[in-house]
Design an enzyme around this catalytic site. Structure first.
Site, PDB file in Angstrom:
ATOM      1  N   LYS A  85       0.829  -1.210   0.000  1.00 19.36           N
ATOM      2  CA  LYS A  85       0.000   0.000   0.000  1.00 19.36           C
ATOM      3  C   LYS A  85       0.862   1.257   0.000  1.00 19.36           C
ATOM      4  CE  LYS A  85      -3.650   0.154   2.701  1.00 19.36           C
ATOM      5  NZ  LYS A  85      -4.526   0.364   3.883  1.00 19.36           N
ATOM      6  N   GLU A 121      10.402  -6.070   3.039  1.00 21.16           N
ATOM      7  CA  GLU A 121      10.514  -7.363   2.372  1.00 21.16           C
ATOM      8  C   GLU A 121      10.011  -7.289   0.930  1.00 21.16           C
ATOM      9  OE1 GLU A 121       9.589  -8.191   6.782  1.00 21.16           O
ATOM     10  OE2 GLU A 121       8.984  -6.763   5.237  1.00 21.16           O
ATOM     11  N   GLY A 159      -4.598  -5.035   6.081  1.00 21.20           N
ATOM     12  CA  GLY A 159      -3.934  -5.998   5.210  1.00 21.20           C
ATOM     13  C   GLY A 159      -4.535  -7.384   5.278  1.00 21.20           C
ATOM     14  N   ARG A 160      -4.855  -7.851   6.485  1.00 20.48           N
ATOM     15  CA  ARG A 160      -5.383  -9.209   6.634  1.00 20.48           C
ATOM     16  C   ARG A 160      -6.842  -9.315   6.213  1.00 20.48           C
ATOM     17  NH1 ARG A 160      -4.176  -6.583  11.125  1.00 20.48           N
ATOM     18  NH2 ARG A 160      -5.638  -6.290  12.854  1.00 20.48           N
ATOM     19  N   GLU A 190      -3.262 -11.826  14.550  1.00 21.05           N
ATOM     20  CA  GLU A 190      -2.850 -10.429  14.418  1.00 21.05           C
ATOM     21  C   GLU A 190      -3.977  -9.514  14.882  1.00 21.05           C
ATOM     22  OE1 GLU A 190       0.044  -9.118  11.242  1.00 21.05           O
ATOM     23  OE2 GLU A 190      -1.755  -8.101  10.522  1.00 21.05           O
ATOM     24  N   HIS A 206      -2.748 -38.447  10.889  1.00 22.09           N
ATOM     25  CA  HIS A 206      -1.527 -39.231  11.097  1.00 22.09           C
ATOM     26  C   HIS A 206      -0.422 -38.394  11.720  1.00 22.09           C
ATOM     27  CE1 HIS A 206      -2.704 -42.968   8.959  1.00 22.09           C
ATOM     28  NE2 HIS A 206      -3.560 -42.139   8.389  1.00 22.09           N
ATOM     29  N   LYS A 236      10.158  -5.175  13.143  1.00 25.17           N
ATOM     30  CA  LYS A 236      10.572  -4.582  11.866  1.00 25.17           C
ATOM     31  C   LYS A 236      11.496  -3.392  12.099  1.00 25.17           C
ATOM     32  CE  LYS A 236       7.072  -3.992   9.025  1.00 25.17           C
ATOM     33  NZ  LYS A 236       5.672  -3.718   8.577  1.00 25.17           N
TER      34      LYS A 236
END
Length: 555
Positions: A208, A214, A278-279, A364, A395, A519
């Site tokens: 944004k 990153e 964002g999420r 978050e 399993h 960060k």
């Protein structure tokens, strides 16, 4: 917004506490004495069928949970969110992911903006671009059509799109695929591009602010890869590097100056708004890769699924309201029955990234230790979400859910119709698969008594090892098939479950300050990692010794 209500002061919280002190659930007995239990606790939400009957809930618990919803003014908070009030208090923002899926004829004005018009103008722009790529009208610098879309983002700009792409792969246009790069570990970018044809690759840089460390690092690395590969092919006899970037890179961002500085034509930047976290953004421009690969019609159907659940959540009475009830049940388990984690177990390999997606959405959002008013909470918030698909989990970790000492509520998700109708001889593989789905929730609910174990001829000395206590709570979620609309509904379901929990706990579910500290420190530490001894000397002894190990062993 009003100051959130401390839930521990409400009559309902006190009632739930009293119930919990002498609560001895017995799902076997409840089902035996109440033949209508399954039908009474099974509900429809859009195209989803949800069975809550195997949860540790009776009429007293349900009544107290519904009272809790009223005590904390859940209805008022829902309306505040849908109407665009600034319920994200620490950032003074509206929370309007629900507006991303409103139909074009809806009406919503927030802070002086016609939100619906804004959303649909951006959707039209995305759909037009997607059609140009899909038809071959949009070509790379050498005139070849796009065959691979590479989305570069992180957090919500990656987890949502990659999860949806993996879930809806059968809907992808033939000859068109997507890849997703998020991790700053060079392995991620290196592996994702090593076998790509740069002439047929389109890169979407999703950030944004266009400042995410990153994402921008990976974007520059991929830009260098693409230009270097084209240069080796002699492409730049007829086109310069700037033109190649414009033909092969687009952005999801509102920072048009930074987009242009990177080399992307701002005309090819798709935006979203500060009221989209964002999420919560997969149904915004962040889903541009999906609109391209799956197609605008499927993306529009995806949005319809979200809206189905939005309407259900906003208008349904509490006793029929699936997101509200599931969120309230999670509060019951977390705050009164001492559950720490929550498993999500999709019986669909296509949903293998769904638990990871929910980890960001839920943890978050609700990993907070202060209320929206800035006061320390005096009760647990949040759950650790985790899971794996289908019989793989059986399993691996189901042993702990069945016979461990921890209470682990679990959501099971399955679909009546498979994408691949395969058979093993005369056996229908999907029937075998769903046999496991149905069996697991039954086993978790009803267990196996010592007498039943003995009746199988089990030696007495190992009877106790084969006893299953049962009373392990599960919710079963089913749909006819995993379609774009159904997937949109599943995502919206968990968005609203998360919202309900946050309202009860009185926290701001829409900020994420906890993400920022690491960060910030990473930026401060990077010079030391690069060998700056002055910066290294300022670190604590543990951090310093770890960096020194790295410096000593880096080849």
């Amino acid at each position: 917004m009003n100051i959130p209500i401390d839930p521990t002061t409400t009559p309902a919280w006190k009632a739930l506490s009293a119930i919990a002190t002498d609560f001895h659930p017995n799902l076997r007995e409840w089902f035996d004495t109440d033949p209508d239990r399954a039908s009474r606790y099974s509900l429809a939400a859009g195209e989803l069928f949800v069975d809550l009957s195997k949860n540790l809930v009776n009429e007293d618990v349900l009544a107290a949970l519904i009272e809790l919803a009223d005590n904390v003014d859940l209805r008022g908070r829902i309306e505040a969110m849908f109407n665009g009030e600034h319920i994200n208090v620490t950032e003074d923002r509206a929370v309007l992911h629900t507006a991303l899926r409103l139909p074009a004829d809806a009406e919503l004005t927030v802070d002086g903006q016609d939100v619906v018009a804004d959303v649909h103008a951006e959707l039209d722009k995305i759909y037009d671009f997607a059609d140009r790529v899909r038809s071959g009208e949009w070509k790379g610098v050498t005139g070849k059509p796009i065959r691979t879309v590479v989305n570069i983002g992180i957090g919500g700009s990656d987890l949502g799109p990659v999860m949806v792409y993996e879930a809806l792969k059968p809907y992808a246009q033939e000859g068109l695929s997507a890849r997703y790069i998020s991790n700053i570990d060079p392995t991620d970018a290196g592996e994702k591009v090593k076998d790509l044809d740069p002439e047929t690759t389109l890169v979407i840089v999703a950030s944004k602010t266009f400042t995410t460390l990153e994402t921008l690092t990976n974007a520059r690395v991929v830009r260098d890869w693409l230009l270097s590969a084209l240069r080796k092919r002699g492409v730049f006899d007829s086109a310069d590097e700037a033109e190649a970037v414009k033909k092969h890179f687009v952005a999801v961002s509102t920072a048009l100056d930074k987009v242009e500085e990177f080399g992307i034509d701002p005309v090819n930047a798709f935006g979203f708004w500060n009221w989209v976290g964002g999420r919560y953004s997969v149904d915004s421009a962040v889903g541009t890769s999906l609109a391209i690969v799956l197609g605008p019609e499927n993306f529009a159907d995806f949005l319809v699924g979200f809206h189905d659940i939005d309407q259900h959540f906003r208008t349904s009475a509490w006793d029929k309201n699936v997101p509200a009830l599931m969120g309230l049940l999670n509060v019951w388990y977390t705050n009164f029955l001492n559950a720490h984690t929550h498993a999500v177990l999709p019986y669909s390999q296509y949903l293998h990234r769904f638990p990871a997606y929910l980890q960001q959405l839920t943890m978050e959002s609700n990993g907070k230790s202060v209320t929206a008013a800035g006061e320390p909470v005096t009760y647990h918030t949040g759950e650790v979400f985790w899971g794996e698909p289908g019989t793989n989990g059986q399993h691996a970790f189901y042993q702990l859910i069945h016979q461990g000492t921890r209470l682990i509520p679990a959501d099971f998700i399955a679909f009546a119709n498979p994408t691949w109708a395969l058979r093993d001889g005369e056996a229908d593989m999907h029937e075998l698969f769903l046999g496991n789905f149905f069996a697991q929730t039954k086993a978790l609910a009803f267990g196996k008594t010592a007498d039943e174990v003995r009746a199988e001829g089990t030696p007495e000395q190992i009877v106790s090892a084969r006893v299953f206590e049962g009373n392990k709570p599960t919710t079963s979620i089913m749909a006819a098939a995993l379609t774009p609309r159904v997937l949109g509904s599943l995502i919206a379901l968990y968005e609203h479950i998360t919202f309900v929990e946050g309202v009860v706990w009185g926290i701001d579910s829409f900020d994420q300050w906890g993400v920022e500290l690491g960060k910030q420190l990473a930026k401060e530490l990077t010079p030391a990692v690069a060998g700056d001894r002055d910066v290294l000397a300022k670190q604590d002894s543990s951090t310093r010794s770890l960096i020194e190990f790295y410096l000593d062993h880096r080849k």
